[in-house]
Scaffold this motif. Structure first.
Motif, mmCIF file in Angstrom:
data_model
loop_
_atom_site.group_PDB
_atom_site.id
_atom_site.type_symbol
_atom_site.label_atom_id
_atom_site.label_comp_id
_atom_site.label_asym_id
_atom_site.label_seq_id
_atom_site.Cartn_x
_atom_site.Cartn_y
_atom_site.Cartn_z
ATOM 1 N N GLU A 66 44.284 34.487 41.423
ATOM 2 C CA GLU A 66 44.361 35.038 42.783
ATOM 3 C C GLU A 66 44.817 33.962 43.767
ATOM 4 O OE1 GLU A 66 44.365 38.028 45.411
ATOM 5 O OE2 GLU A 66 43.505 38.378 43.443
ATOM 6 N N GLY A 67 45.831 34.276 44.579
ATOM 7 C CA GLY A 67 46.334 33.350 45.583
ATOM 8 C C GLY A 67 47.411 32.402 45.090
ATOM 9 N N ASN A 68 47.679 32.407 43.807
ATOM 10 C CA ASN A 68 48.700 31.530 43.234
ATOM 11 C C ASN A 68 49.918 32.341 42.792
ATOM 12 O OD1 ASN A 68 47.123 29.214 43.528
ATOM 13 N ND2 ASN A 68 46.157 29.505 41.541
ATOM 14 N N THR A 69 50.968 31.617 42.470
ATOM 15 C CA THR A 69 52.204 32.232 41.994
ATOM 16 C C THR A 69 52.651 31.518 40.730
ATOM 17 O OG1 THR A 69 52.875 32.729 44.257
ATOM 18 C CG2 THR A 69 54.592 32.772 42.609
ATOM 19 N N GLU A 107 49.004 41.233 43.893
ATOM 20 C CA GLU A 107 48.877 41.999 45.131
ATOM 21 C C GLU A 107 48.005 43.213 44.840
ATOM 22 O OE1 GLU A 107 52.664 43.043 46.795
ATOM 23 O OE2 GLU A 107 53.382 40.980 46.735
ATOM 24 N N ASN A 108 46.959 43.397 45.626
ATOM 25 C CA ASN A 108 46.022 44.512 45.443
ATOM 26 C C ASN A 108 45.493 44.585 44.015
ATOM 27 O OD1 ASN A 108 46.463 45.302 48.129
ATOM 28 N ND2 ASN A 108 48.268 46.478 47.523
ATOM 29 N N ASN A 109 45.106 43.431 43.485
ATOM 30 C CA ASN A 109 44.556 43.308 42.132
ATOM 31 C C ASN A 109 45.528 43.748 41.033
ATOM 32 O OD1 ASN A 109 42.087 42.235 42.988
ATOM 33 N ND2 ASN A 109 41.303 44.279 43.417
ATOM 34 N N GLN A 110 46.811 43.696 41.304
ATOM 35 C CA GLN A 110 47.824 44.007 40.282
ATOM 36 C C GLN A 110 48.874 42.913 40.285
ATOM 37 O OE1 GLN A 110 49.377 47.944 41.108
ATOM 38 N NE2 GLN A 110 47.971 48.821 39.629
#
Length: 125
Positions: A66-69, A107-110
């Motif tokens: 979460e928050g990373n790419t 995004e939105n847990n997906q």
């Protein structure tokens, strides 16, 4: 003795009508071809993104937190066998480069997979 054939004004009239038709039809055909190439390009991008999704399912260690790419290259996907070796850009007719990057975010847990634009390589989205 009876001569058969067309007179010069008749031939010029037919040529004028054909020239006008060509003038009217050419832009329509050209626009249709351009639109179809763009649609095919969009399908190619969706196919690459779907293949990236399939690759990530098999290789969960590349998925970001979460928050990373995370980034994946087209070459990695090709080497896994999920895409053919030659994936062409229908607009430029050139191969998509192996270093084409696919961005993976949450995004939105997906997980969201998006091909990163490379304007300098002739790839536009």
């Amino acid at each position: 003795m009876k001569k058969s054939g067309f007179t010069l004004p008749e031939v010029l009239g037919v040529l004028t009508v054909l020239a006008l038709l060509a003038l009217l039809i050419t832009p329509v055909v050209s626009k249709t071809i351009k639109n179809n190439k763009q649609k095919l390009y969009n399908v190619q991008i969706e196919t690459i993104e779907k293949a990236a999704h399939d690759y990530a399912i098999k290789n969960t260690d590349i998925l970001p937190e979460e928050g990373n790419t995370s980034y994946l290259t087209l070459g990695e996907i090709k080497r896994s066998g999920l895409l053919p070796e030659e994936v062409r850009n229908p607009i430029t007719k050139e191969l998509f480069p192996d270093d084409l990057q696919i961005e993976i975010t949450i995004e939105n847990n997906q997980y969201v997979y998006k091909v990163v634009e490379q304007e300098e390589a002739g790839i536009k989205q």
